[in-house]
Design an enzyme around this catalytic site. Structure first.
Site, PDB file in Angstrom:
ATOM      1  N   GLU A  85      -2.334 -22.741  81.288  1.00  0.00           N
ATOM      2  CA  GLU A  85      -1.167 -22.044  80.737  1.00  0.00           C
ATOM      3  C   GLU A  85       0.066 -22.901  80.976  1.00  0.00           C
ATOM      4  O   GLU A  85       0.373 -23.242  82.120  1.00  0.00           O
ATOM      5  CB  GLU A  85      -0.951 -20.673  81.386  1.00  0.00           C
ATOM      6  CG  GLU A  85      -1.999 -19.630  81.056  1.00  0.00           C
ATOM      7  CD  GLU A  85      -1.622 -18.246  81.601  1.00  0.00           C
ATOM      8  OE1 GLU A  85      -0.417 -17.980  81.757  1.00  0.00           O
ATOM      9  OE2 GLU A  85      -2.535 -17.459  81.883  1.00  0.00           O
ATOM     10  N   ASN A  86       0.771 -23.232  79.898  1.00  0.00           N
ATOM     11  CA  ASN A  86       2.058 -23.908  80.023  1.00  0.00           C
ATOM     12  C   ASN A  86       2.836 -23.666  78.741  1.00  0.00           C
ATOM     13  O   ASN A  86       2.335 -23.949  77.650  1.00  0.00           O
ATOM     14  CB  ASN A  86       1.867 -25.411  80.256  1.00  0.00           C
ATOM     15  CG  ASN A  86       3.186 -26.162  80.332  1.00  0.00           C
ATOM     16  OD1 ASN A  86       3.479 -27.014  79.494  1.00  0.00           O
ATOM     17  ND2 ASN A  86       3.994 -25.861  81.341  1.00  0.00           N
TER      18      ASN A  86
END
Length: 508
Positions: free
Chosen positions: A376-377
């Site tokens: 997740e980014n």
């Protein structure tokens, strides 16, 4: 200036590029085709729990139609436990078929599915009957559910994540009550929930290892989300210790038992002792692992998923002695932000790319350089961007992806990147007010049409080039790092430098 080093422009061959979403945030159909209620269904249906009393009842109505256009290598999705097991024992064949169809569609389009078994949607029946993650019975219930998934989907799914961001499950679900199930068990609840989650993860890894690995040849890991904590004054041992505690109370809380066999020493030292008899914890609010459990848990991860969004400056803060003990007072620190950091969306999410490289190197050093997938980014906006021109998201992606390149050059073992997220979606207690998607969704239209933001085209170019096709893409980031390093050398401390230049720190 021509001597300023620039990181390599391209990623190693075989590097995976993808996007992600989670079941509750995107699927909708909360009560269709035999699905049972989850804790998030129950939580959002209670007035006042979510901004605007919005729910994920319909959400995005499906989530894989746009992947082919993006040309991603992989898609990270989660399975809704109550969609395939509405009760602790009952199987829902329509739910199983839904995920079979989804997985098959991904593979037909040459997209690798990376599947999370738990992205926060516990069956409500288990919350009501046992108290959810406060009860050790969840270990066996979850293991049964995981083995069902391995049986039904493991012939095609080779990357399994047991838990996505368990920190939020424990802290926001059982400490502050901001998230489902909304319990405020300050001082004890988060630690107890995390303890059971860690032991559950280990049991599932061992189940896969002994029963499914030889035949299916897949991998099982966990996805941990953490910011980076930078000492306000890097020359101050007190500030360095506080920054260490910040990382250990976030990432180390879960990673240390899995990679080193026990909770971080600073957690054991700083979590105060008090009577939590009603929670069954004896005299320490931080539970303990037996010798056998430590051995059983250590090494139970074939890869480490990392979610990362932002950074904080950290310094020690001594809380009043009589203040009620909680997870948030235990680390004895204060978090600060630099007002010059860009904050295009919510005020918790500042764009600080250099923190990502430091976090990745910390993982390399602390945990034996494990195989890492960035799971997740991304960055959100709180209002719709005019003409879908999300320039700040492009700058965010450019900065953070460039820091991964630098970390690879440092020898960090990163094999994939997941932009968060594919679509605008339900953002938990923030409802639809925050938008992380590369694609805009018109939630007011019953057909929920999708529109690509400018970042879609930018991310497609990165995927196509397997990096930055233009050297100028990373020049500014490289120069910024050089000047930061130069100024830190010239100033006695980072704190003094900020005082001299008038860059006042503000508390979060």
């Amino acid at each position: 200036m021509e001597n300023v080093p620039i990181t390599p422009l391209f990623f190693p061959s075989g590097f995976l590029w993808g996007v992600g979403s989670s079941a509750y945030q995107t699927e909708g159909a909360w009560d269709k085709d035999g699905k049972g209620p989850s804790i998030w269904d129950a939580f959002t249906h209670r007035k006042g729990k979510v901004l605007g009393n919005e729910t994920g009842d319909s959400a995005c109505d499906g989530y894989y139609r746009l992947l082919k256009e993006l040309k991603v290598n992989h898609y990270l999705l989660s399975i809704s436990w109550p969609r395939i097991m509405p009760t602790a024992e009952q199987l829902n064949e329509k739910g199983i078929q839904f995920y079979n169809d989804t997985i098959n569609s991904l593979l037909e389009n040459n997209i690798t599915p990376i599947v999370s078994l738990y992205h926060w949607d516990l069956p409500q029946v288990l919350q009501e009957k046992y108290g959810g993650w406060q009860n050790r019975s969840m270990i066996n219930y979850f293991n049964d559910y995981a083995n069902l998934c391995f049986e039904k989907f493991g012939d095609r799914v080779k990357h399994w994540i047991t838990f996505s961001n368990p920190w939020a499950v424990a802290e926001k679900g059982y400490e502050t009550g901001e998230h489902a199930p909304g319990l405020k068990l300050g001082g004890c609840g988060a630690y107890k929930a995390a303890h059971h989650i860690i032991k559950t993860h280990a049991k599932v890894w061992h189940s896969y290892n002994t029963t499914w690995r030889r035949e299916q040849r897949g991998m099982v890991g966990i996805s941990l989300t953490s910011g980076w904590g930078e000492p306000v004054d890097p020359h101050s041992q007190t500030d360095r210790d506080a920054a260490e505690r910040y990382i250990q109370f976030h990432l180390g809380w879960f990673a240390n038992p899995i990679y080193r066999g026990d909770y971080p020493e600073v957690m054991k030292n700083y979590v105060g002792k008090s009577q939590c008899a009603q929670q069954g914890l004896g005299t320490s609010r931080l539970p303990t692992f037996s010798v056998q459990e430590k051995t059983y848990i250590k090494g139970t991860s074939d890869f480490l998923g990392i979610g990362h969004f932002t950074t904080r400056y950290v310094l020690q803060k001594s809380f009043p002695f009589l203040q009620v003990s909680s997870y948030h007072t235990d680390p004895d620190l204060a978090e600060l932000v630099d007002p010059s950091w860009p904050a295009p969306g919510p005020k918790w999410l500042y764009s600080v790319p250099w923190g990502f490289r430091r976090l990745l190197n910390f993982i390399k050093t602390q945990y034996g350089n494990p195989l890492i997938y960035v799971t997740e980014n991304g960055v959100s906006e709180t209002v719709q961007c005019p003409q879908l021109c999300d320039e700040w998201r492009i700058q965010y992606l450019k900065g953070y992806i460039n820091e991964i390149l630098k970390a690879l050059n440092d020898g960090v073992n990163v094999k994939g990147y997941t932009a968060w997220s594919l679509l605008d979606k339900f953002e938990w207690n923030k409802g639809f007010s925050e938008r992380f998607g590369l694609y805009h969704i018109d939630f007011k239209n019953k057909n929920k049409p999708r529109y690509p933001k400018a970042s879609v085209d930018y991310y497609k170019k990165i995927i196509s080039a397997n990096g930055f096709p233009n050297p100028r893409e990373v020049m500014s980031a490289a120069n910024f790092d050089f000047f930061s390093f130069f100024f830190d050398l010239c100033a006695n401390t980072t704190l003094n430098f900020r005082k001299k230049t008038g860059m006042n720190m503000v508390q979060k």
